[in-house]
Write an enzyme that holds these catalytic residues in place. Sequence first.
Site, PDB file in Angstrom:
ATOM      1  N   ASP A 461      12.147  60.804   1.388  1.00 13.99           N
ATOM      2  CA  ASP A 461      11.089  59.964   0.864  1.00 13.99           C
ATOM      3  C   ASP A 461       9.779  60.357   1.560  1.00 13.99           C
ATOM      4  O   ASP A 461       9.795  61.109   2.543  1.00 13.99           O
ATOM      5  CB  ASP A 461      11.459  58.504   1.130  1.00 13.99           C
ATOM      6  CG  ASP A 461      10.393  57.535   0.656  1.00 13.99           C
ATOM      7  OD1 ASP A 461       9.789  57.797  -0.386  1.00 13.99           O
ATOM      8  OD2 ASP A 461      10.164  56.527   1.342  1.00 13.99           O
ATOM      9  N   THR A 463       6.441  57.945   1.808  1.00 24.84           N
ATOM     10  CA  THR A 463       5.783  56.829   2.477  1.00 24.84           C
ATOM     11  C   THR A 463       6.751  56.102   3.396  1.00 24.84           C
ATOM     12  O   THR A 463       7.794  55.629   2.970  1.00 24.84           O
ATOM     13  CB  THR A 463       5.227  55.839   1.437  1.00 24.84           C
ATOM     14  OG1 THR A 463       4.383  56.540   0.533  1.00 24.84           O
ATOM     15  CG2 THR A 463       4.455  54.732   2.116  1.00 24.84           C
ATOM     16  N   LYS A 619       0.137  48.625 -14.110  1.00 23.16           N
ATOM     17  CA  LYS A 619      -0.243  49.165 -12.803  1.00 23.16           C
ATOM     18  C   LYS A 619      -1.524  48.513 -12.269  1.00 23.16           C
ATOM     19  O   LYS A 619      -2.380  49.161 -11.685  1.00 23.16           O
ATOM     20  CB  LYS A 619      -0.387  50.687 -12.859  1.00 23.16           C
ATOM     21  CG  LYS A 619       0.945  51.398 -13.058  1.00 23.16           C
ATOM     22  CD  LYS A 619       0.790  52.889 -12.979  1.00 23.16           C
ATOM     23  CE  LYS A 619       2.144  53.557 -12.990  1.00 23.16           C
ATOM     24  NZ  LYS A 619       2.952  53.253 -14.177  1.00 23.16           N
ATOM     25  N   LYS A 776      15.904  59.677  -8.261  1.00 19.66           N
ATOM     26  CA  LYS A 776      16.240  60.196  -6.934  1.00 19.66           C
ATOM     27  C   LYS A 776      17.751  60.368  -6.790  1.00 19.66           C
ATOM     28  O   LYS A 776      18.231  61.404  -6.309  1.00 19.66           O
ATOM     29  CB  LYS A 776      15.717  59.248  -5.854  1.00 19.66           C
ATOM     30  CG  LYS A 776      14.198  59.159  -5.758  1.00 19.66           C
ATOM     31  CD  LYS A 776      13.790  58.250  -4.610  1.00 19.66           C
ATOM     32  CE  LYS A 776      12.276  58.195  -4.449  1.00 19.66           C
ATOM     33  NZ  LYS A 776      11.846  57.373  -3.303  1.00 19.66           N
TER      34      LYS A 776
END
Length: 1058
Positions: A461, A463, A619, A776
């Site tokens: 990952d 962040t 968003k 992922k």
Amino acid sequence: MVRPCPSVGPRGRLRAWPGARELAPSLRARPARCRRLLPRGGAAPAGGGAEAGPGGGPGCAGGAAVKAGDMTDNIPLQPVRQKKRMDSRPRAGCGEWLRCCGGGEPRPRTVWLGHPEKRDQRYPRNVINNQKYNFFTFLPGVLFNQFKYFFNLYFLLLACSQFVPEMRLGALYTYWVPLGFVLAVTIIREAVEEIRCYMRDKEVNSQVYSRLTARGTVKVKSSSIQVGDLIIVEKNQRVPADMIFLRTSEKNGSCFLRTDQLDGETDWKLRLPVACTQRLPTAADLLQIRSYVYAEEPNIDIHNFVGTFTREDSDPPISESLSIENALWAGTVTASGTVVGVVLYTGRELRSVMNTSNPRSKIGLFDLEVNCLTKILFAALVVVALVMVALQHFAGRWYLQIIRFLLLFSNIIPISLRVNLDMGKIVYSWVIRRDSKIPGTVVRSSTIPEQLGRISYLLTDKTGTLTQNEMVFKRLHLGTVAYGLDSMDEVQSHIFSIYTQQPQDPPAQKGSAPTTKVRRTMSSRVHEAVKAIALCHNVTPVYESNGVTDQAEAEKQYEDSCRVYQASSPDEVALVQWTESVGLTLVGRDQSSMQLRTPGDQILNFTILQLFPFTYESKRMGIIVRARYVQAKLSVHDRSLKVATVIESLEMEMELLCLTGVEDQLQADVRPTLETLRNAGIKVWMLTGDKLETATCTAKNAHLVTRNQDIHIFRLVTNRGEAHLELNAFRRKHDCALVISGDSLEVCLKYYEYEFMELACQCPAVVCCRCAPTQKARIVRLLQERTGRLTCAVGDGGNDVSMIQESDCGVGVEGKEGKQASLAADFSITQFRHLGRLLMVHGRNSYKRSAALSQFVIHRSLCISAMQAVFSSVFYFASVPLYQGFLIIGYSTIYTMFPVFSLVLDKDVKSEVAMLYPELYKDLLKGRPLSYKTFLIWVLISIYQGSTIMYGALLLFESEFVHIVAISFTSLILTELLMVALTIQTWHWLMTVAELLSLACYVASLVFLHEFIDVYFIATLSFLWKVSVITLVSCLPLYVLKYLRRRFSPPSYSKLTS
């Protein structure tokens, strides 16, 4: 025009058309960020999952804010609470699970306040039970789980066969004691885990709470709480069941929850009571009104809730919409005030229970290889038994002879192999936890430490994993001028000038702004931008005094030293902290108002009417008036769609106010760690939910992509034709890193899965941006399937759980996003840089040690089996055991167990050398420490040594058979001890103790073995020289071969240790 900055991402502020002033929506695009709960072992929720803001730069979080009309102090605002989304699809098997447990089909329910007897269906008891067995099923369950595996069942059948006289080869305990030891270890381990689990469940179920009844407040255990009960939860007390928040003792009419035990997130969540019940004079009045809650059916989504509250005894009846803001899930803890709630779900219908499932049981590649070798040994056992019977020409009851030979040579398959390896794993886990250079490391899965030594692909990952997840405000851009860290004093002076100007033109003056467009001064533009940033967020200031939340202090004095900002996103905290540094300070917030303090210590009050929260589709978040939005929120069916329609109709013709840049800096030593992994032959893929520019900058900044490597940015594709053309363009590139978005990745995997994975696996580094949690996990699965290599996934947030659990070895980083990823992982670390030592040192040592241990245990068993084969062949293929009674048990336990097991302390190089030369790790990727070649070598060694010892004893014994046993067994013990010494590469003091202790145990036990060994014979010089010669012949050639090999073909590490 905004100049691109490698460390700053854009965050825009928009101005709307002047006529929108009466609606006054204040919007800000939220960073595409979502931390979500995933069921342990379950699938990741669908939908996108970005990690930082839409801004660029390495670890930058950025975004855009929009504003309708001129900002004045009486603009109505809604408190911003980030609403988490999760896939609404029910988890597979959830409904079936509820039905089989007697709960029936999950369906919506009507719950009357304080009247649990008025239920329209049967609800489960509020009992938490995490045990695998009960008192009656424990022993049968454990035994079944052991004997469902072939080899355990095989040894059980062997032991049972000794009750048949025709098959008995010796004393019963020679077969039952080893099997009983293995089963006893397993039963004790399971019993300890069950007792611990029972005690934890009992503690939770026995917690006492206060229940409101017509007779007053009564005490009740958590396990006795029912749907419809009115429960009082004190501050810092666990919520016992899923409830709707009705009342709070806090004056601001809200409370905070700590949800880290539910979703792994460390930030506090703001919860609001039902307005109708909060206005009641006392909590006892809840029993005097006629009201009910209509709630959706139980489901696993902890980030959403749909329901309505209705009071029937008012005129007209009152209805209020209920959402996640009004929900108190079981397992959370109240952080402020005392709350009263009505119970909606209990027992197995709790959100926390439905989200709990057993994770995928990971079986290490090493264990699979050992299982394969034991199958070969079993085949060899069958062949040897058939050969022995064939040499007897299948005379008489030959089928019984086959069974007797299977029993006689059963040592070929070492029953102690699994026990030794499991104990070795425990030692490796203990060593990892005790390593002072990687403090805080936790081993949550002790079954796969060898996996750490054979990782080929690392998926990480961004962040919070590569970066610190600590946002720092870097830049403010107004279109014509930009302010950096060195010029923030100018922004501060503009704000100061606005709030210290003449009273006739105050910035907070009520009333509407002029409808004509006028040219604004720079101070006015800066002020509007800063105020938009100060208002558009979901941050709540919390005041603490000596560690205790004190909301009264917040209402009175707004002490700066006691104020702590709570928010779901660290980038929002960075924005609010920045506005505080330039003069506008957020000092108070509740569900209906917000307070800002100006440089002149004036408090600006803003009334909050409504808000529409952040979603992945829009968003952004926004604030509007109550009007049409309330009707949409009251809908139970398709509420999200109706609300989104209203929101979309209001967000039109916005004007850009400003851009902001917030940077997330790299963690310590990320660059050297990635370089170490790359030199070790590990390919690193970065899977992030962030935007493409940010992900690319982070990859460059972290040196995931080296300076001399080209980067191929895979352009956005939407169909098969575009994907085909882009793949062909990518195919022509060589030795370049790949950067691809989640949308393009989805198209490529849909039409050209094999071709894309083939090309991607050739890249030195891959960056996938805008990657959803499900993507992922899918990438991890595809790498495993296409390459057959081991994968390691590293992450710190809830959106990384699916990737971590899908990988062969999951590593969680405890960071700002909580412990959810850490708790779901096989290994937990505190910093990314610890991963280098975890793999290079502990992974390498664990794999090499287990390889040596397993081969030596097999060698120990094959050696005595070879001796038995020679003995039977010499004596006309008779199925007569060479050693009986305690000799056969002592051989694999007290005489050789400690020296053989001491191999778990061996190491070929020092840890500093392993870290300095990561190329040593690359040698392990080929699996050479444990392969068919090394297995065959050890088989030949075992046959040679076993045959040498047995033939030597037959040649040198004089007259009595008991002398053969004494000579051969003593030579066998000495040979095993010398072979351990030959195998050891770095001596540990415990190894020396183990060797001497085992030899002493054997010598001391000779006094008690007069039944098998002639005690007077072993004290003679004849015995000593015969044993010495046999042992020398069996071991000396191997010592010579080892010397020659190290002299002319040394291993790669030998040059570093010399």
